[in-house]
Design a protein around this motif. Structure first.
Motif, PDB file in Angstrom:
ATOM      1  N   GLY A   1      -7.958   5.436   6.843  1.00 21.51           N
ATOM      2  CA  GLY A   1      -9.209   4.317   6.318  1.00 21.51           C
ATOM      3  C   GLY A   1      -8.642   3.099   5.646  1.00 21.51           C
ATOM      4  O   GLY A   1      -9.342   2.372   5.144  1.00 21.51           O
ATOM      5  N   GLN A   2      -7.400   2.772   6.154  1.00 21.40           N
ATOM      6  CA  GLN A   2      -6.898   1.508   5.978  1.00 21.40           C
ATOM      7  C   GLN A   2      -7.041   0.285   6.741  1.00 21.40           C
ATOM      8  O   GLN A   2      -6.690   0.583   8.109  1.00 21.40           O
ATOM      9  CB  GLN A   2      -5.305   1.731   5.346  1.00 21.40           C
ATOM     10  N   MET A   3      -6.872  -0.821   6.372  1.00 23.38           N
ATOM     11  CA  MET A   3      -6.536  -1.992   7.400  1.00 23.38           C
ATOM     12  C   MET A   3      -5.634  -2.672   7.069  1.00 23.38           C
ATOM     13  O   MET A   3      -4.992  -3.083   5.591  1.00 23.38           O
ATOM     14  CB  MET A   3      -7.984  -3.071   6.989  1.00 23.38           C
ATOM     15  N   LEU A   4      -4.431  -3.124   8.037  1.00 25.97           N
ATOM     16  CA  LEU A   4      -3.223  -3.534   7.771  1.00 25.97           C
ATOM     17  C   LEU A   4      -3.177  -4.723   8.569  1.00 25.97           C
ATOM     18  O   LEU A   4      -3.426  -4.707   9.666  1.00 25.97           O
ATOM     19  CB  LEU A   4      -2.235  -2.648   8.069  1.00 25.97           C
ATOM     20  N   MET A   5      -3.044  -5.994   8.095  1.00 23.44           N
ATOM     21  CA  MET A   5      -2.520  -7.195   8.810  1.00 23.44           C
ATOM     22  C   MET A   5      -1.052  -7.260   9.071  1.00 23.44           C
ATOM     23  O   MET A   5      -0.405  -7.285   8.092  1.00 23.44           O
ATOM     24  CB  MET A   5      -3.265  -8.478   8.318  1.00 23.44           C
ATOM     25  N   VAL A   6      -0.506  -7.399  10.208  1.00 23.09           N
ATOM     26  CA  VAL A   6       0.809  -7.223  10.227  1.00 23.09           C
ATOM     27  C   VAL A   6       1.220  -8.591  11.249  1.00 23.09           C
ATOM     28  O   VAL A   6       0.563  -8.882  12.194  1.00 23.09           O
ATOM     29  CB  VAL A   6       1.261  -5.916  11.360  1.00 23.09           C
TER      30      VAL A   6
END
Length: 300
Positions: A248-253
């Motif tokens: 359930g996570q949002m990661l910007m890479v």
């Protein structure tokens, strides 16, 4: 032994750019991969079935296992067939990477109905349809008493998180994907499925065509290439590992940088025990900014 040995993956939009890099790394880490791509360029309509096969050939040449799927992620039957292909060819499905996408950029005043519909369909339905069929596969496995340790990685965008001018259709779709990921994470956890989303920032056909960004990322220069799409794939591979617990996570890479997002959170609260009047609202909320937050020029 690779970190994904024995796992089976479907990657949509895997013929070029981010999807290709994801497929190559997943295979290099031991996963068996269904490479999905109908062979449509970011803004084109003509399909090229050889695009997916070229990635498959590259994986096989490196000693990996892969099979091509040339259907459309936003087609209900095609989405089911890519899940079926994974199970029939490799015996199961453990990883779904939703990556397929197109651009039809324009301002709200100039955007056509077809520009809106096509982008919403490819991104939103193109994420939901494979997710739906994969989720049903995992639910049936759970009902049959077979343990599931599956991972879904959806592709959102900084445009969807912050709102990039000229991309109302794309930004709306990507924001929806971020929320879809949260819903799926909560719904599918009971079946042993984790769902996370990424907002990748990299050099692809889509970002090269984005006004104001394409020129900035076109040249690689010397040293570490911050915009190389291969920088994103290790995060995808890690989220896809059986032992990863993140959900359930949002990661910007971007390059070597990873930002963990919390989504919409309350900045301030105003509460009373009766209905507000217009005058009272002016007093309570009139201090709010007269415009949206400034865009970070380094992230689109």
């Amino acid at each position: 032994m690779g970190s994904l040995e024995g796992r089976v993956a479907v990657v949509t939009g895997a013929g070029n750019g981010l999807g290709r890099e994801h497929a190559l790394l997943l295979a290099a880490e031991g996963a068996k991969v269904v490479v999905n791509d109908p062979g449509i360029a970011g803004g084109a309509d003509a399909a090229d079935a050889s695009v997916a096969q070229q990635v498959v050939d590259e994986i096989r040449a490196a000693g990996g296992e892969a099979v091509a799927h040339t259907g459309y992620a936003n087609d209900w039957a095609d989405a089911k067939s890519m899940v079926d292909l994974a199970v029939e060819t490799f015996g199961d499905l453990h990883i779904l990477v939703n990556n397929a996408g197109i651009l039809r950029d324009n301002t709200i005043c100039r955007m056509s109905e077809s520009d809106w519909d096509s982008v919403i369909s490819v991104h939103m339905k193109g994420h939901f349809a494979p997710l739906h069929h994969a989720a049903n596969h995992w639910r049936e496995q759970t009902k049959a008493g077979r343990p599931v340790k599956a991972s879904v990685i959806n592709t959102a965008s900084g445009s969807g998180l912050r709102g990039n001018p000229g991309q109302a259709n794309y930004a709306a779709a990507k924001a929806a994907i971020a929320t879809l990921s949260l819903v799926a994470a909560r719904e599918l956890e009971r079946y042993g499925v984790r769902v996370n989303s990424l907002a990748p920032v990299a050099r692809t056909r889509l970002t090269l065509a984005t006004p104001g960004l394409g020129e900035k990322i076109a040249a690689t220069g010397e040293g570490f290439d911050t915009w190389d799409p291969a920088n994103i794939s290790p995060v995808v591979a890690w989220l896809a590992t059986e032992g990863c617990q993140v959900n359930g996570q949002m990661l910007m890479v971007r390059g070597g940088r990873i930002d963990v997002y919390d989504g919409w959170t309350e900045r301030e609260t105003h509460e009373r025990d009766s209905r507000w009047t217009v005058k009272e609202l002016e007093t309570a909320l009139g201090h709010l900014p007269s415009g949206p937050p400034a865009l970070n020029p380094s992230v689109k």
